[in-house]
Design a protein around this motif. Sequence first.
Motif, mmCIF file in Angstrom:
data_model
loop_
_atom_site.group_PDB
_atom_site.id
_atom_site.type_symbol
_atom_site.label_atom_id
_atom_site.label_comp_id
_atom_site.label_asym_id
_atom_site.label_seq_id
_atom_site.Cartn_x
_atom_site.Cartn_y
_atom_site.Cartn_z
ATOM 1 N N VAL A 193 9.979 8.372 9.339
ATOM 2 C CA VAL A 193 10.974 8.900 10.274
ATOM 3 C C VAL A 193 12.262 9.227 9.528
ATOM 4 O O VAL A 193 12.927 10.231 9.806
ATOM 5 C CB VAL A 193 11.228 7.903 11.417
ATOM 6 C CG1 VAL A 193 12.346 8.403 12.333
ATOM 7 C CG2 VAL A 193 9.956 7.673 12.220
ATOM 8 N N LEU A 194 12.623 8.382 8.565
ATOM 9 C CA LEU A 194 13.802 8.651 7.743
ATOM 10 C C LEU A 194 13.603 9.913 6.917
ATOM 11 O O LEU A 194 14.508 10.752 6.811
ATOM 12 C CB LEU A 194 14.089 7.458 6.831
ATOM 13 C CG LEU A 194 15.237 7.634 5.832
ATOM 14 C CD1 LEU A 194 16.553 7.920 6.550
ATOM 15 C CD2 LEU A 194 15.370 6.389 4.953
ATOM 16 N N TRP A 195 12.416 10.055 6.333
ATOM 17 C CA TRP A 195 12.101 11.250 5.540
ATOM 18 C C TRP A 195 10.619 11.590 5.701
ATOM 19 O O TRP A 195 9.764 10.937 5.108
ATOM 20 C CB TRP A 195 12.434 11.030 4.072
ATOM 21 C CG TRP A 195 12.226 12.267 3.235
ATOM 22 C CD1 TRP A 195 12.495 13.552 3.595
ATOM 23 C CD2 TRP A 195 11.675 12.323 1.914
ATOM 24 N NE1 TRP A 195 12.174 14.421 2.575
ATOM 25 C CE2 TRP A 195 11.672 13.691 1.523
ATOM 26 C CE3 TRP A 195 11.207 11.368 1.028
ATOM 27 C CZ2 TRP A 195 11.200 14.108 0.287
ATOM 28 C CZ3 TRP A 195 10.758 11.788 -0.216
ATOM 29 C CH2 TRP A 195 10.752 13.150 -0.582
ATOM 30 N N PRO A 196 10.299 12.587 6.509
ATOM 31 C CA PRO A 196 8.897 12.934 6.757
ATOM 32 C C PRO A 196 8.121 13.303 5.497
ATOM 33 O O PRO A 196 6.889 13.241 5.489
ATOM 34 C CB PRO A 196 8.995 14.132 7.713
ATOM 35 C CG PRO A 196 10.307 13.970 8.391
ATOM 36 C CD PRO A 196 11.218 13.383 7.359
ATOM 37 N N GLY A 197 8.820 13.662 4.436
ATOM 38 C CA GLY A 197 8.130 14.074 3.218
ATOM 39 C C GLY A 197 7.675 12.935 2.332
ATOM 40 O O GLY A 197 7.016 13.160 1.310
ATOM 41 N N GLY B 292 6.495 17.188 -12.357
ATOM 42 C CA GLY B 292 5.802 18.170 -11.533
ATOM 43 C C GLY B 292 6.602 18.490 -10.291
ATOM 44 O O GLY B 292 7.805 18.211 -10.210
ATOM 45 N N ASP B 293 5.947 19.072 -9.321
ATOM 46 C CA ASP B 293 6.612 19.451 -8.074
ATOM 47 C C ASP B 293 6.747 18.215 -7.185
ATOM 48 O O ASP B 293 6.046 18.065 -6.180
ATOM 49 C CB ASP B 293 5.806 20.547 -7.370
ATOM 50 C CG ASP B 293 6.530 21.056 -6.131
ATOM 51 O OD1 ASP B 293 7.764 20.859 -6.041
ATOM 52 O OD2 ASP B 293 5.864 21.632 -5.253
ATOM 53 N N VAL B 294 7.651 17.317 -7.597
ATOM 54 C CA VAL B 294 7.842 16.040 -6.906
ATOM 55 C C VAL B 294 9.277 15.951 -6.405
ATOM 56 O O VAL B 294 10.225 16.152 -7.164
ATOM 57 C CB VAL B 294 7.546 14.848 -7.846
ATOM 58 C CG1 VAL B 294 7.852 13.535 -7.142
ATOM 59 C CG2 VAL B 294 6.096 14.888 -8.308
ATOM 60 N N ARG B 295 9.416 15.677 -5.128
ATOM 61 C CA ARG B 295 10.741 15.466 -4.553
ATOM 62 C C ARG B 295 10.984 13.963 -4.416
ATOM 63 O O ARG B 295 10.066 13.189 -4.157
ATOM 64 C CB ARG B 295 10.845 16.139 -3.186
ATOM 65 C CG ARG B 295 10.814 17.671 -3.237
ATOM 66 C CD ARG B 295 10.717 18.252 -1.840
ATOM 67 N NE ARG B 295 9.448 17.898 -1.217
ATOM 68 C CZ ARG B 295 9.264 17.772 0.094
ATOM 69 N NH1 ARG B 295 10.286 17.932 0.927
ATOM 70 N NH2 ARG B 295 8.080 17.476 0.576
#
Length: 364
Positions: A41-45, A102-105
């Motif tokens: 909920v804080l960060w859906p990702g 890599g493509d990591v947030r």
Amino acid sequence: MTSPDSVPGLPADLSGWLAAGHHGGMDWMEERADQRADPAVLWPGVRSIVMVGMNYSPETDPLGLLSQRDRGAIAAYAQRRDYHEVLKGKLKELGGYLSAKGDVRVKVFVDTAPVMEKPLAAAAGLGWQGKHTVLISREFGNWLLLGAIYTSAEFEPDEPGADHCGGCRRCLDICPTNALPAPYRLDARRCISYLTIEHEGAVAPEFRPAIGNRIFGCDDCLAVCPWNKFAKTAGEARLAARDDLAAPPLADLARLDEAAFRLRFTGTPIKRTGRDRFLRNVLIAVGNSGDPALASAALDNLGDPSSLVRGMAVWAAGRLLDRHWMASLFADRGATEIDDDVLAEWHLALDMAEMSSPKETAPS
């Protein structure tokens, strides 16, 4: 390492704790409870959570400070640089390393976001939540500061930490204010750490004597834990303490004005609490010292601009001076007081002075 859904009981536990009012005046715990209860909920990702601990093992036994009644006892973590700044910087470095792969947030959190660090750290295998609700590590005892990295990368979660408290209840029994009504349950409203750091107003009279000389936080339930015998100290990387914060004289601290307070505590967690609340704590300790020679530290604050400080100065004076001195002081200083809360402290101090035996020493 753990997953966002690794603590399925967290929503119910948090909801019950808040419903009981055990968070006291920490309204921010309730305002974003949904984000605390569920990382997604804080960060859906978020797909994985990296939990990190930093060692702050104290150089000496914190319980030993409690007998030095003319000096202030500051929680071990607050004798060091503000961990928010130190740990966040290290987490950003680690987060940058992950992003570069890599493509990591990533999102980095250190105590200022709605993140339940302790249950997540237990789920990630850093340790377990003891009966005092604090994380205990088999390597570092009770002395870990926690931070979190939420990441979009999916990692294999580690095994959660197993509870090794057994039948021990030392942390429950040592609490001076009975803030641990049951194992694994904290009532923050009674906790000295809450009362001296988070609580904004005057501390209720029933708790003041139990605070003793603890002027910022309380390490009792941490320091008494037998797992501390394995805590790594000498030769280990940890946040170093400042010598001037180990056991500062109460008489010196009671003289701090706003500028001096900021100068002395810049870069430490104490600065964030503010001078007035800190002086409130110092004056409670002065009143608990039992040393009439410290009465001048209270008298010098009877005219402080802050009503919070004035009120605690009155209480401290009432604990150290006899009824005749208090009556004389009230005629001189209390009669012109316009703040209702401070006046209530005057009447409380006068009533207590009438009930107690006269002290032998007058203020210098």
